[in-house]
Design an enzyme around this catalytic site. Structure first.
Site, PDB file in Angstrom:
ATOM      1  N   ARG A  14       0.842  -1.182   0.000  1.00 26.37           N
ATOM      2  CA  ARG A  14       0.000   0.000   0.000  1.00 26.37           C
ATOM      3  C   ARG A  14       0.881   1.236   0.000  1.00 26.37           C
ATOM      4  O   ARG A  14       2.098   1.154   0.118  1.00 26.37           O
ATOM      5  CB  ARG A  14      -0.929   0.009   1.216  1.00 26.37           C
ATOM      6  CG  ARG A  14      -0.200  -0.055   2.540  1.00 26.37           C
ATOM      7  CD  ARG A  14      -1.131  -0.449   3.684  1.00 26.37           C
ATOM      8  NE  ARG A  14      -0.391  -0.554   4.941  1.00 26.37           N
ATOM      9  CZ  ARG A  14      -0.260   0.443   5.804  1.00 26.37           C
ATOM     10  NH1 ARG A  14      -0.817   1.620   5.550  1.00 26.37           N
ATOM     11  NH2 ARG A  14       0.412   0.282   6.927  1.00 26.37           N
ATOM     12  N   MET A  16       3.135   4.474  -0.615  1.00 24.97           N
ATOM     13  CA  MET A  16       4.222   4.796  -1.524  1.00 24.97           C
ATOM     14  C   MET A  16       4.887   3.546  -2.094  1.00 24.97           C
ATOM     15  O   MET A  16       5.315   3.527  -3.254  1.00 24.97           O
ATOM     16  CB  MET A  16       5.261   5.659  -0.809  1.00 24.97           C
ATOM     17  CG  MET A  16       6.293   6.277  -1.731  1.00 24.97           C
ATOM     18  SD  MET A  16       7.493   7.298  -0.839  1.00 24.97           S
ATOM     19  CE  MET A  16       6.414   8.573  -0.180  1.00 24.97           C
ATOM     20  N   VAL A  58      10.198  -6.707   7.788  1.00 26.10           N
ATOM     21  CA  VAL A  58      11.567  -6.189   7.803  1.00 26.10           C
ATOM     22  C   VAL A  58      12.232  -6.312   9.170  1.00 26.10           C
ATOM     23  O   VAL A  58      13.457  -6.226   9.272  1.00 26.10           O
ATOM     24  CB  VAL A  58      11.621  -4.714   7.336  1.00 26.10           C
ATOM     25  CG1 VAL A  58      11.129  -4.594   5.899  1.00 26.10           C
ATOM     26  CG2 VAL A  58      10.845  -3.793   8.269  1.00 26.10           C
ATOM     27  N   ASN A  84      11.484   1.006   1.828  1.00 25.73           N
ATOM     28  CA  ASN A  84      10.338   1.902   1.956  1.00 25.73           C
ATOM     29  C   ASN A  84       9.511   1.640   3.212  1.00 25.73           C
ATOM     30  O   ASN A  84       8.941   2.568   3.780  1.00 25.73           O
ATOM     31  CB  ASN A  84       9.444   1.762   0.720  1.00 25.73           C
ATOM     32  CG  ASN A  84       8.083   2.369   0.924  1.00 25.73           C
ATOM     33  OD1 ASN A  84       7.916   3.577   0.937  1.00 25.73           O
ATOM     34  ND2 ASN A  84       7.070   1.513   1.114  1.00 25.73           N
ATOM     35  N   TYR A 149       9.997   9.041  15.660  1.00 24.00           N
ATOM     36  CA  TYR A 149      10.114   8.955  14.198  1.00 24.00           C
ATOM     37  C   TYR A 149      11.382   9.652  13.716  1.00 24.00           C
ATOM     38  O   TYR A 149      12.125   9.107  12.890  1.00 24.00           O
ATOM     39  CB  TYR A 149       8.871   9.597  13.570  1.00 24.00           C
ATOM     40  CG  TYR A 149       8.789   9.452  12.074  1.00 24.00           C
ATOM     41  CD1 TYR A 149       8.537   8.216  11.479  1.00 24.00           C
ATOM     42  CD2 TYR A 149       8.910  10.560  11.238  1.00 24.00           C
ATOM     43  CE1 TYR A 149       8.437   8.085  10.099  1.00 24.00           C
ATOM     44  CE2 TYR A 149       8.808  10.440   9.856  1.00 24.00           C
ATOM     45  CZ  TYR A 149       8.572   9.199   9.300  1.00 24.00           C
ATOM     46  OH  TYR A 149       8.477   9.079   7.930  1.00 24.00           O
ATOM     47  N   THR A 184       0.388   9.612   1.394  1.00 22.39           N
ATOM     48  CA  THR A 184       0.534   8.168   1.532  1.00 22.39           C
ATOM     49  C   THR A 184      -0.379   7.684   2.655  1.00 22.39           C
ATOM     50  O   THR A 184      -1.221   8.433   3.144  1.00 22.39           O
ATOM     51  CB  THR A 184       1.985   7.805   1.866  1.00 22.39           C
ATOM     52  OG1 THR A 184       2.306   8.306   3.182  1.00 22.39           O
ATOM     53  CG2 THR A 184       2.939   8.419   0.853  1.00 22.39           C
TER      54      THR A 184
END
Length: 277
Positions: A14, A16, A58, A84, A149, A184
């Site tokens: 989904r 980007m 990941v 990504n 983040y 996104t």
């Protein structure tokens, strides 16, 4: 088509990641599209002879190794890796739990490292390849409510810049991408996790931040499909850049960082220059 490059993209189910996979397929490349839920990846991208959908969380090194093995068995090489996949843990640092911070770093920093570590032996053997990692404007400047983040994205920056020097001799090129606000799915409930309110001193500012972030979902100015096509263009250049600032707002942030850093350099230049033996 047998001579087309092979793109491996994380988080391709989904947002980007799906747009990048579609752009790569449209450009005639073979694509290894990965995600934690292969059903979602297939639903987003469909089926094609030049598309391989592989399960990849990941945060699990074994998943990364298995995905790379499947890619090489199917297509014989991996020429471009796009890191990504990411998540967003939002909140004031004092209210973000150690577990949430660990989850943020595990997905957005250690995760790309896991996948890249699995891919690099293939690229070193080829003596060619590209590692494209999606950072953020938050990798250039810290923002209130984004400590976790930004920490992960600042980590991405240092890792990728150092990796550039290590991999260059093998013909492997690194590209950091710093997007601004793109429409996104990063701000959706599936990707964004908010710290639980626990400190009264933050109540008023927390309410303002929550209103902003929840209200901004779906209102971002950037078009992820256009960014995906831009990455195809940049990747195909004879001399690709080591960094791509993506979006007019990201350019504004980068310019502000440059200006502020120059001011900080100049502010105590005499004192700093007097510290030698």
């Amino acid at each position: 088509m047998k001579n087309s490059k092979v793109w491996m993209i994380t988080g391709a189910g989904r947002g980007m990641g799906a747009d990048i996979a579609k752009a790569a397929l449209a450009a005639g490349y073979r694509v290894v599209a990965t995600g934690r839920n292969t059903g979602k990846v297939t639903k987003a991208l469909g089926e094609a002879e030049d598309l391989l959908v592989v399960k990849l969380d990941v945060t699990r090194p074994a998943d990364a190794e298995a995905a790379v093995k499947a890619a090489v068995e199917r297509f014989g090489s991996i020429d471009v890796l796009v890191n990504n996949a990411a998540s967003f843990y939002a909140g004031f640092f004092e209210e973000i739990t150690p577990g949430q911070m660990e989850q943020q770093l595990s997905t957005s920093l250690t995760g790309p490292m896991n996948v890249t570590r699995a891919v690099l032996p293939v690229m070193r053997k080829q003596r060619s390849g590209q590692v494209i990692t999606i950072s953020s404007s938050a990798g250039l400047m810290g923002f209130e409510f984004c400590t976790a983040y930004a920490a992960s994205k600042f980590g991405i920056e240092g890792w990728m810049e150092s990796l550039e020097a290590e991999l260059g001799p093998f013909g492997i090129h690194t590209i950091i991408v710093n997007p601004g606000f793109f429409r996104t799915e990063l701000l959706t409930e599936e990707s964004t996790n908010y710290a639980s309110p626990s400190i009264n001193d933050y109540d008023e500012r927390r309410a303002q931040q929550m209103q902003f972030w929840k209200g901004y979902n779906g209102q971002q100015s950037g078009d992820p499909a256009k960014l995906a096509r831009a990455l195809i263009t940049i990747s195909g250049l004879e001399k690709p850049p080591h960094r791509f600032i993506a979006g007019a707002d990201a350019i504004g942030t980068a310019e502000q960082v440059v200006t502020t850093l120059q001011q900080q350099v100049n502010a105590y230049r005499d004192l700093s220059s007097s510290l030698a033996y």
